[in-house]
Design an enzyme around this catalytic site. Structure first.
Site, PDB file in Angstrom:
ATOM      1  N   CYS A  44       0.860  -1.186   0.000  1.00 49.08           N
ATOM      2  CA  CYS A  44       0.000   0.000   0.000  1.00 49.08           C
ATOM      3  C   CYS A  44       0.894   1.233   0.000  1.00 49.08           C
ATOM      4  O   CYS A  44       1.423   1.630   1.020  1.00 49.08           O
ATOM      5  CB  CYS A  44      -0.898  -0.003   1.230  1.00 49.08           C
ATOM      6  SG  CYS A  44      -1.943   1.446   1.329  1.00 49.08           S
ATOM      7  N   LEU A  45       1.048   1.825  -1.168  1.00 49.29           N
ATOM      8  CA  LEU A  45       1.944   2.967  -1.300  1.00 49.29           C
ATOM      9  C   LEU A  45       1.312   3.928  -2.312  1.00 49.29           C
ATOM     10  O   LEU A  45       0.929   3.519  -3.408  1.00 49.29           O
ATOM     11  CB  LEU A  45       3.314   2.482  -1.792  1.00 49.29           C
ATOM     12  CG  LEU A  45       4.417   3.511  -1.977  1.00 49.29           C
ATOM     13  CD1 LEU A  45       4.695   4.245  -0.672  1.00 49.29           C
ATOM     14  CD2 LEU A  45       5.701   2.846  -2.472  1.00 49.29           C
TER      15      LEU A  45
END
Lengths: 157, 588
Positions: free
Chosen positions: A90-91
């Site tokens: 999750c970036l």
């Protein structure tokens, strides 16, 4: 398709040259498919990931670089923003904050930065996120350290 | 005792009417006269002018003009290009004053936030860079004429720009906030670059998003929610009623964008709509899995434990789950606490058909809702029907009638007026049922008063509807001009105006929560229906021997007015002629 292939080829040549420059990242293109890459990144120092080597898998879309590549950890890692089972990351720059000026190399650098600075408020791994959010730094570090040893370090005889 | 209550109640009814209506009729007298006498050409405007306009309906061309005006203003005042002004305005939700305020407070910060650079961050000096540059996306090297940059100077080739802009536009309205592709740079990319680099289709999309943004991001405007309608409504916030009517004739509440719902407030409407959508699915589950508390009717699901059920506060009724009787009657006498033998015995005798009984109980709690819902929905469909009739009237019948009765169409507008009123009344009436559903059960006085008002409203509307529908037929099917057509005109126009007044008062009364009742409500609990029955407004029980023999002739108490036989309007001043419908007073 042609544009993305050309761009990836540029990156490929760049990588050959930069190998020496950035010792923490080793990007390798799949022998038969230029849209599949793997990377080996070193866990940043002064983190529980130090000493570990983590493998990333890149899957590059045909619209690249207008669309971001898909990246996931192949090596198991205990980190709030990485899915413990699938390795999904999750970036923001891999989602809505993507810019076509990013490269596979700079994505790797961003992931290393994420390893050093987790974002416990948007966790993909809730157990890990909760440890950090409740202030149990020691608990988090020992868990992360344990998984680094189990999964990201060469087995000792 | 009873008569005293009657009196008080009658007075409260009286107050409601004499108070509001009297002042109202003063104002409306002139208009009604004009309206009654010779139909003015602009009877359409009457409906509009009755409420002060606190909103404007905008067509697309006007929206664009407003938008361009705002952009020009900002561009002139701040001495910046129009493209920059547009980006700035969008950032500040299209509020010119907010832009000015922020800009003059701290221009540098605003420039940074919005991405309006004053000078490039990248400069080229060496000879090679003055001839050709490397695109930051495809990494190819191009001569300068194939390289484009935003204000920042980061170089990208035309092809990559086109791809970048197109991707963003196809991702949605976020393209209005487009920035330079360089991750470290925040320079804004405006419509000038889009127009230079994007395909025609994308340019069109971008321009549409820009227009939509002007309405959607603006706190003062909203799109008309009617399907297919392309108008927007600009509303003067903080100015009275939220009900607006779009040029497409759809009436809606500007605040919640549900259809117009006076006298009910937005919160109640949301609750009601949610209930309507949820209820049908829930009904089956409730029927199958719960029993309503025998006292307060709330559905109870038994998920564990013994048969001794205590309903949750405030009800707290204790009862037996099996027979639904009060727990007080249980115990040793009924064969112990955990096996109700009243139930067992009755079951053996076949008194309880379990399924039927359960259905019966659940029905009780739903009955109330169903009662209101059915009436709400009926008025809704009545309104749809009336709308269709209105259309039919405008498109077909009016011309026919004009020929038959040798009346110019301009003098038949009172019929359209009547139908418009019917449509509006159906809408109000519909929402009074949602109002009634949420009116607390224990406020007896209010409920009674409300139901009385609602009943009267319904009756009045029926009279009007009847006249506009059935009576009109006579004249439509007549062979030639009818002698009494002018009487018909007087009657229908009178009914329209009376009904309008009644409904306006009704809406006002419901909106202020039937506050007339509060002062006297406590003592009207025992009011029997005879004091509120009949067409004459609470005239009956004045005490002092006023005729109560029934019939319309009991309206002879001049000191407090008389109610008209035709339209039921309560006249206060005029002794011989009804102020509302100009019918001569009878039975004096």
């Amino acid at each position: 398709m042609q544009a993305s292939r050309a761009r990836l080829f540029k990156e490929y040549k760049e990588v050959q040259r930069e190998k020496v420059v950035d010792p923490d990242i080793q990007l390798v293109c799949d022998d038969s498919n230029i849209f599949k890459w793997t990377a080996l990144i070193k866990g940043p120092s002064e983190t529980p990931y130090e000493g570990g080597v983590f493998q990333l898998a890149f899957s590059v879309p045909e619209q690249y670089p207008l669309q971001p590549p898909q990246v996931r950890f192949l090596t198991k890692i205990f980190h709030p923003n990485v899915h413990f089972k699938t390795g999904e990351i999750c970036l923001d720059i891999l989602k809505n904050a993507w810019s076509p000026a990013w490269t596979l190399q700079s994505v790797c650098r961003a992931i290393i930065a994420l390893m050093a600075h987790p974002e416990p408020d948007s966790p993909l791994n809730c157990d890990s996120g909760n440890l950090l959010r409740s202030g149990d730094i020691r608990g988090f570090q020992s868990m992360a350290r344990m998984y680094t040893r189990l999964a990201a370090m060469p087995k000792k005889g | 005792m009873d008569s005293e209550d009657d009196m008080l109640d009658a007075e409260s009814v009286d107050d409601f009417y004499s108070g509001d209506t009297a002042t109202d009729s003063d104002n409306d007298d002139g208009a009604d006269y004009e309206f009654m006498g010779n139909d003015s050409d602009d009877s359409d405007d009457i409906a509009v002018s009755r409420q002060q306009k606190n909103y404007t309906v905008l067509e697309e061309a006007e929206i664009r003009r407003h938008q361009e005006d705002d952009i020009t203003t900002v561009s002139t005042v701040l001495s910046i290009p129009e493209v920059a002004a547009s980006i700035l305005l969008r950032h500040y939700h299209w509020s010119v004053s907010n832009v000015h305020e922020a800009w003059f407070a701290d221009e540098d910060r605003v420039r940074k936030d919005v991405g309006l650079l004053e000078k490039p961050v990248v400069e080229y000096s060496n000879a090679r860079e003055l001839r050709e540059l490397t695109c930051g996306i495809c990494f190819e090297t191009y001569p300068l004429d194939r390289i484009n940059t935003a204000a920042c100077g980061h170089p990208f080739c035309s092809a990559c720009w086109t791809g970048y802009i197109s991707t963003s536009i196809n991702d949605g309205p976020g393209c209005l906030m487009l920035r330079c592709p360089d991750p470290s740079c925040g320079a804004a990319v405006g419509q000038d670059m889009v127009n230079m680099l994007a395909s025609d289709e994308d340019k069109e999309k971008y321009s549409r998003y820009l227009l939509r943004s002007y309405i959607e991001d603006n706190r003062k405007t909203k799109w008309c929610p009617a399907p297919g309608c392309e108008y927007a409504v600009e509303f003067v916030v903080g100015s009275g009623s939220y009900d607006v009517t779009c040029l497409c004739s759809y009436g809606f509440c500007w605040n919640c964008t549900e259809e117009a719902h006076r006298p009910v407030d937005c919160g109640t409407v949301a609750k009601w709509i949610l209930k309507n959508s949820a209820e049908s699915e829930n009904m089956n589950w409730i029927l199958a899995n719960s029993k309503p508390c025998p006292k307060c009717k709330r559905p109870i699901e038994k998920n564990q434990g013994c048969m001794h059920i205590t309903c949750t506060p405030p009800c707290k009724f204790e009862f037996c789950w099996l027979c639904l009787g009060a727990w007080l009657d249980h115990g040793e006498r009924t064969g112990g606490f955990y096996a109700c033998n009243r139930y067992e015995a009755a079951k053996q005798e076949g008194v309880y058909d379990e399924a039927e009984r359960r259905r019966e109980m659940a029905k009780n709690s739903l009955e109330r809702y169903t009662h209101y819902y059915e009436r709400w929905a009926t008025n809704q469909s009545s309104r749809q029907k009336a709308l269709a009739d209105l259309q039919q009237m405008q498109n077909v019948h009016l011309e026919k009638l004009s020929d038959k009765q040798s009346q110019p169409e301009s003098q038949l507008k009172f019929i359209i007026e009547a139908w418009l009123q019917i449509v509006e009344c159906r809408r109000v009436l519909k929402w009074t049922y949602a109002y009634g559903f949420y009116l607390p059960e224990h406020e007896q006085a209010k409920r009674q008063f409300f139901e009385y008002l609602q009943g009267e409203a319904e009756a009045g509307l029926e009279r009007l509807h009847q006249c506009a529908e059935k009576d009109l037929q006579t004249y439509l099917s007549a062979d030639g001009p009818s002698n009494d057509f002018n009487d018909f005109r007087t009657k229908l126009a009178g009914l329209t105006s009376v009904t309008r007044n009644y409904f306006e008062n009704l809406v006002r009364a419901l909106e202020n929560g039937l506050s007339d009742v509060n002062s006297q409500g406590a003592c009207s609990k025992t009011t029997s229906s005879n004091s509120v029955g009949g067409g004459s407004k609470g005239k009956g029980g004045r005490g002092r021997g006023a005729p109560r023999s029934g019939g319309p002739s009991r309206n002879s108490d001049d000191s407090s007015g008389w109610s008209c036989d035709q339209c039921t309007y309560l006249n206060v001043g005029s002794p011989t002629e009804c102020q509302m419908c100009h019918q001569r007073r009878q039975n004096t």
